[in-house]
Enzyme design. Sequence first.
Site, short mmCIF file in Angstrom:
data_model
loop_
_atom_site.label_atom_id
_atom_site.label_comp_id
_atom_site.label_asym_id
_atom_site.label_seq_id
_atom_site.Cartn_x
_atom_site.Cartn_y
_atom_site.Cartn_z
N CYS A 1 -76.78 74.85 17.42
CA CYS A 1 -75.77 75.36 16.49
C CYS A 1 -75.29 76.76 16.83
CB CYS A 1 -76.30 75.29 15.07
SG CYS A 1 -76.87 73.64 14.63
N HIS B 1 -74.44 82.33 8.89
CA HIS B 1 -74.70 80.96 9.36
C HIS B 1 -74.76 80.03 8.16
CE1 HIS B 1 -75.83 77.94 12.20
NE2 HIS B 1 -77.01 77.73 11.64
N GLU C 1 -82.10 83.96 6.51
CA GLU C 1 -80.95 84.75 6.96
C GLU C 1 -80.72 85.92 6.00
OE1 GLU C 1 -76.38 84.24 8.63
OE2 GLU C 1 -77.25 82.61 7.44
N LYS D 1 -69.22 77.34 5.66
CA LYS D 1 -69.76 75.98 5.75
C LYS D 1 -69.77 75.30 4.38
CE LYS D 1 -72.77 76.56 9.82
NZ LYS D 1 -72.61 78.00 10.09
N HIS E 1 -71.18 71.70 8.37
CA HIS E 1 -71.79 72.34 9.54
C HIS E 1 -71.30 71.63 10.80
CE1 HIS E 1 -74.29 74.42 12.21
NE2 HIS E 1 -75.49 74.17 11.71
N PHE F 1 -81.29 75.12 16.41
CA PHE F 1 -82.55 74.47 16.77
C PHE F 1 -83.01 74.99 18.13
CE2 PHE F 1 -82.28 70.13 14.32
CZ PHE F 1 -82.34 70.82 13.12
#
Length: 412
Positions: free
Chosen positions: A164, A303, A314, A335, A340, A399
């Site tokens: 991502c 994010h 975050e 998002k 996403h 990831f």
Amino acid sequence: MMNRRVVVTGIGAITPVGNDAETAWSSILEGKSGIGPLTRQNADEYPAKVAAEVKDFDIEEYVNKKEARKMDRFTHYAIAASVMALKDSNLEITDENAGRIGVWIGSGIGGMETFEQQHETFLNRGYKRVSPFFVPMMIPDMASGQVSILLGAKGINSCTVTACASGTNSIGDSFKAIQRGDADAMITGGAEAPITKMAMAGFSANTALSTNPDPLTASRPFDMNRDGFVIGEGSGILILEELEHALARGAKIYAEIVGYGSTGDAYHITAPAPGGEGGARAMQMALDDAGLKPEEVQYINAHGTSTPYNDKYETMAIKEVFGEHAAKIGISSTKSMTGHLLGAAGGVEAVFTILSIRDAIMPPTINLADPDPECDLDYIPNKARKGEIQAAVSNSLGFGGHNATIVFTKYQ
């Protein structure tokens, strides 16, 4: 040698909230969601019932049907966004400058749809019926490859695969390529088309996706009741250009890109490091690269995936880097509206971050009805907010423990 300044001169986007950058941006400012019922796959087969799908998209506006059939959907999106970005920039690629104009487009999973379809063909009909274009349709670098071929850009041609964070890493790496003199302009961002059988199965199996069946509330970053991300698709592309090169041709300048940070958690394949320490280091690295103090930043495009761990960690990372100033920064997760977009997220969110600087307005985080006490910063809930932005940060975390941050400023 002094680092060269790098500016943004063109933008393009294919998103669940609009098939060009300005339409998508208008939707974002109005708090319109692009999330709806899952239609690309049979929703009855998955616990996740909603997705952020691109609508009314026709690749034949950009390439002919014969060529389009040799490409996966993620490449279609990249081509469309790249063509729009190049047109927006008025940058002409010629025999003389082609070697100094590169392409760097990231993708997290590339042509998974093609892989699934061709594997089915192989199982049912044998290898001779597998498309000769199978491999070049599937590999993640083919968005960059096809854009380069279509537009004639002969400079650096690369693809970053960092889950991502792919789009943000690609933009950051392109920025550095221009800054050090390896290119004069780069076509860069991310592209993804992950609403496929196996991607849905995999993300469902690891419980990453929201199982909330209501499209209007499924993606709710920083909310107490968030339960996973909503899968999305699309592409976001920037034209980055060396400042003097842009000025010499009279280009319009959206913003300047001034900082880039990239780190690894070295912790876990899917979970972020405790406290978001890897993300904090990426943000600090980007600020240091930009030569900015924390108090000089007005906006962060987070994010903000709407997953329990990401949003909490975050938030902790932002507090670690920005200290007392963290409470004064406007933060939003777009998002909440786009879902996403995985490897394309950083590209699309860079477009939104740049437009927030241009228009002096911060997009909202919609669906923030019941704030998580552990997510206690200013997430610009539900309604866009006007405010001058001199410096803005965009975060992407992936990831594998990949963290990437880019910093844009108002062009002076």
